[in-house]
Motif scaffolding. Structure first.
Motif, short mmCIF file in Angstrom:
data_model
loop_
_atom_site.label_atom_id
_atom_site.label_comp_id
_atom_site.label_asym_id
_atom_site.label_seq_id
_atom_site.Cartn_x
_atom_site.Cartn_y
_atom_site.Cartn_z
N ARG A 173 0.95 -1.17 0.03
CA ARG A 173 0.08 0.15 0.04
C ARG A 173 0.86 1.27 0.03
NH1 ARG A 173 -3.29 -3.30 3.37
NH2 ARG A 173 -2.27 -2.35 5.10
N LEU A 174 1.96 1.07 0.75
CA LEU A 174 2.91 2.26 0.73
C LEU A 174 3.59 2.49 -0.65
CD1 LEU A 174 4.79 1.89 3.92
CD2 LEU A 174 3.21 3.68 3.56
N LEU A 175 3.86 1.36 -1.58
CA LEU A 175 4.36 1.70 -2.66
C LEU A 175 3.29 2.15 -3.63
CD1 LEU A 175 6.67 -1.59 -3.17
CD2 LEU A 175 7.24 0.42 -2.76
N LYS A 176 2.24 1.95 -3.36
CA LYS A 176 1.03 2.21 -4.46
C LYS A 176 0.68 3.87 -4.13
CE LYS A 176 -1.54 -1.83 -5.06
NZ LYS A 176 -3.03 -2.59 -5.03
N THR A 177 1.25 4.49 -3.05
CA THR A 177 0.95 5.75 -2.67
C THR A 177 2.03 6.53 -3.55
OG1 THR A 177 0.69 5.09 -0.34
CG2 THR A 177 1.19 7.52 -0.98
N GLU A 178 1.36 7.62 -4.04
CA GLU A 178 1.84 8.40 -5.17
C GLU A 178 2.28 9.88 -4.25
OE1 GLU A 178 -0.07 8.91 -8.59
OE2 GLU A 178 0.10 6.75 -9.32
N PRO A 179 3.55 10.04 -3.77
CA PRO A 179 3.94 11.13 -3.13
C PRO A 179 3.87 12.55 -3.98
CG PRO A 179 5.78 9.87 -3.24
CD PRO A 179 4.67 8.86 -3.80
N GLU A 180 3.54 13.45 -3.57
CA GLU A 180 3.39 14.68 -4.35
C GLU A 180 4.43 15.65 -4.23
OE1 GLU A 180 -0.29 16.54 -3.30
OE2 GLU A 180 -1.54 14.87 -3.97
N THR A 181 5.12 15.53 -3.22
CA THR A 181 6.31 16.51 -2.84
C THR A 181 7.53 15.33 -2.36
OG1 THR A 181 5.80 16.61 -0.67
CG2 THR A 181 4.90 18.18 -2.07
N SER A 182 8.61 15.87 -2.27
CA SER A 182 9.85 15.27 -2.02
C SER A 182 9.76 15.05 -0.57
CB SER A 182 11.02 16.17 -2.09
OG SER A 182 10.93 16.50 -3.64
N TYR A 183 8.92 15.84 0.23
CA TYR A 183 8.99 15.51 1.67
C TYR A 183 7.99 14.09 1.77
CZ TYR A 183 7.29 15.64 6.45
OH TYR A 183 6.95 15.28 7.88
N ASP A 184 6.82 14.30 0.83
CA ASP A 184 6.02 12.98 0.84
C ASP A 184 6.76 11.69 0.47
OD1 ASP A 184 3.81 14.64 1.70
OD2 ASP A 184 3.15 14.78 -0.37
N LYS A 185 7.67 11.94 -0.23
CA LYS A 185 8.48 10.81 -0.89
C LYS A 185 9.32 10.13 0.30
CE LYS A 185 12.07 9.36 -4.22
NZ LYS A 185 12.77 9.79 -5.29
N PHE A 186 10.01 11.22 0.91
CA PHE A 186 10.91 10.82 2.21
C PHE A 186 10.22 10.23 3.17
CE2 PHE A 186 12.64 12.01 6.09
CZ PHE A 186 14.00 11.45 6.11
N LYS A 187 9.16 10.84 3.42
CA LYS A 187 8.19 9.96 4.28
C LYS A 187 7.58 8.73 4.17
CE LYS A 187 3.63 11.15 7.20
NZ LYS A 187 2.83 11.74 7.29
N VAL A 188 7.40 8.51 2.63
CA VAL A 188 7.06 7.03 2.58
C VAL A 188 8.23 6.26 2.55
CG1 VAL A 188 6.32 5.83 0.26
CG2 VAL A 188 5.32 7.82 0.85
#
Length: 592
Positions: free
Chosen positions: A89-104
């Protein structure tokens, strides 16, 4: 073949004993030693090869199992990652910002920390890469290397497995100034509806496998290689086998993923080195044993050859008549020395026997000479007696005629009979004639015979009892003042014949009896008894002869002990017509 055998046997016989000993003992020493060395070496080599092969095979199997277990552990890790619902489910998440990506990515690292392997496995994992269609997440030691996972060929190979594991061959990678080799595990991550979510890549350093190589005792000698399905070398332990190395033990196991297989080549040179060392030691021992055997053989030859030559010289000297005192004693082999001492003893015994036989023959000859000295010319005696007989007949003196007839028969027995032993019956008949003559002189005695018929054919010496009768008359009956009696008896006791001559004369005192018994062994005293005793022992042996018993005023008894020998010779007729024939023959001789 026959000619060769005829040629070889004389050659062998002509060899001296030292060379024969060398030819005999050297094969007996060398062949068993060489055979034993060959057998032990061959057995040791075969056993060593078998044990080494068995050990190498077991070790290779164990290494394959360890490598397979290690690879499977990484596959199990990948399986846990791709089946974790939260992680997908985390992999399916599409982060919108670099921060969101870092968080994932932080959340993914936390999940992977939970799924992480043990310390012995973790140390070889260089990095874990998860690539989604829009993002790339990294977990591990270095987050900067891409490990060429975005190449088209890499993605195609992983996709071809449709969610299965694909192991890539080892490749060289660079991170900054560091260069290393690693193998990559790749597989496609799918959700519960089998829709691809991304690609998982686990980068494992090749030390995960090469460190297993180092755990073996063959690390320094054997060439261990990890081969691809096509035979290309993927990994090796750095040991190179020379191209001209022929003696090798090669093993291969094909139980790894992707058709990979583990191969090991073990050179036998190092395996044979202890064997070669033992062979060199054994050959040195063979040389030492050979030299020792040569020395021992030489000493043995010296201990035998020289004493045997001396023994042969002694034998030749003895055969030629040498005295035993001239034979030499020597040292050497105990057996040869004993043979020499025995030969010298035999020579002394032979010399003693020769002297004994010579003395025996001399005694017999002296006895025969003494008998001959007491004999007169038979023709003269016969003619004289016949003249006296005719004068007695003319003058009708019958007593003179009977005396002459007895004497004639006595002389006939003495001179015309056999020279050897005679029948006991003939000897007793002679005694009757002798006592008939003696009754003219000694009128007051009686003569008695007690001879069983079974013993009349027994063999006795001629004139054996006459000296005993004469001795009884002169020394026993004549001095007595009463009517005398002489008795002759014959008895058989086992294999012995006993002839007993006894009288009732004056007998002998003990000291006189001792003197007479001593005279049996002394020819200077009592010649008659000594002669009878000596004749018996010369003919029959020392266990036979005379024994004397006597007591004063009661008489004397002489026992003659002889071997009992039965003969089939007819007794000599010394009475009647035989005497007349002898007398007539004597007259005819006189007429001639």
């Amino acid at each position: 073949m026959g000619a060769k055998r005829r040629w070889s046997l004389p050659l062998w016989r002509n060899l001296r004993l030292p060379y024969k000993l060398v030819l005999v003992y050297m094969p007996l020493i060398l062949l068993p030693v060489l055979g034993g060395i060959y057998y032990v070496t061959d057995s040791y080599t075969t056993a060593s090869k078998e044990r080494t092969a068995e050990y190498a095979n077991d070790l290779l199997t164990l290494m394959v199992q360890k490598i397979d277990d290690r690879m499977r552990s990484y596959q199990q890790l990948s399986k846990q990652i791709m089946t974790d619902g939260d992680l997908i489910r985390l992999l399916k998440t599409e982060p919108e910002t670099s921060y969101d990506k870092f968080k994932v990515e932080s959340m993914l690292n936390e999940k992977l920390n939970v799924l992480w392997l043990g310390a012995d496995q973790n140390q070889y994992v260089r990095s874990i890469k998860i690539e989604t269609p829009k993002n790339l997440y990294t977990y591990g030691k270095n987050a900067y290397g891409d490990y060429r996972i975005q190449e088209r060929s890499y993605r195609d190979r992983v996709s071809s497995k449709q969610g299965g594991v694909y192991w890539f061959e080892p490749e060289a990678f660079t991170e900054g100034h560091e260069q290393f080799q690693a193998i990559r595990l790749g597989r496609v991550i799918r959700d519960s509806r089998l829709v691809p979510v991304g690609t998982l890549t686990i980068v494992v350093e090749v030390e995960a496998i090469t460190d297993i190589f180092k755990q073996t005792r063959f690390q320094e000698t054997a060439a261990i290689k990890l081969l691809a399905s096509g035979g290309a070398v993927l990994l090796h332990n750095g040991v190179e086998i020379a191209q001209n190395q022929k003696q090798l033990l090669s093993y291969s196991k094909e139980q790894l993923e992707m058709g990979w297989r583990l191969s090991a080549q073990l050179p036998l040179q190092q395996l044979y080195e202890p064997i070669y060392k033992n062979v060199r030691i054994a050959l040195l021992m063979v040389v030492i044993c050979t030299l020792l055997s040569l020395v021992v053989t030489h000493l043995l030859a010296l201990d035998l050859v020289i004493p045997i030559k001396r023994l042969m010289n002694n034998m030749k000297m003895g055969i030629k008549g040498g005295k035993p005192g001239q034979l030499k004693h020597f040292n050497g082999a105990l057996e040869v020395v004993e043979m020499n001492e025995t030969f010298i003893s035999v020579m002394y015994e032979i010399e003693h026997l020769i002297d004994e036989v010579a003395r025996h023959e001399k005694k017999k000859k002296d006895a025969e000479i003494r008998v001959l000295q007491n004999q007169l010319s038979p023709h003269f005696l016969y003619n004289t007696l016949n003249s006296i007989r005719w004068m007695a007949m003319i003058q009708k003196q019958d007593n003179i005629k009977e005396m002459v007839d007895s004497l004639n028969r006595l002389l006939t027995y003495a001179l015309r009979g056999p020279d050897g032993p005679v029948k006991l019956a003939d000897e007793v008949a002679m005694l009757r004639n002798y006592t008939a003559i003696q009754k003219v002189r000694y009128r007051h005695f009686e003569y008695i015979e007690q001879v069983p018929a079974a013993l009349e054919q027994s063999q006795v010496l001629k004139f054996l009892l006459q000296p005993l009768i004469e001795n009884a008359l002169i020394h026993g009956i004549a001095p007595a003042d009463h009517t005398g009696e002489i008795k002759v008896e014959a008895q058989a006791q086992g294999d012995l014949l006993q002839l007993i001559v006894s009288d009732n004369g004056i007998g002998m005192k003990p000291e006189r009896l001792s003197e007479v018994e001593h005279g049996l062994r002394n020819p200077q005293q009592h010649f008659g008894l000594h002669s009878v005793h000596e004749r018996i022992q010369l003919h029959y042996g020392s266990r036979f002869g005379l024994t004397i018993r006597s007591s004063p005023e009661h008489g004397t008894q002489i026992t003659v002990k002889l071997p009992l020998i039965q003969g089939d010779q007819q007794p000599l007729q010394v009475e009647g017509g035989a005497v007349e024939d002898e007398q007539n023959g004597a007259e005819r001789d006189d007429c001639r």
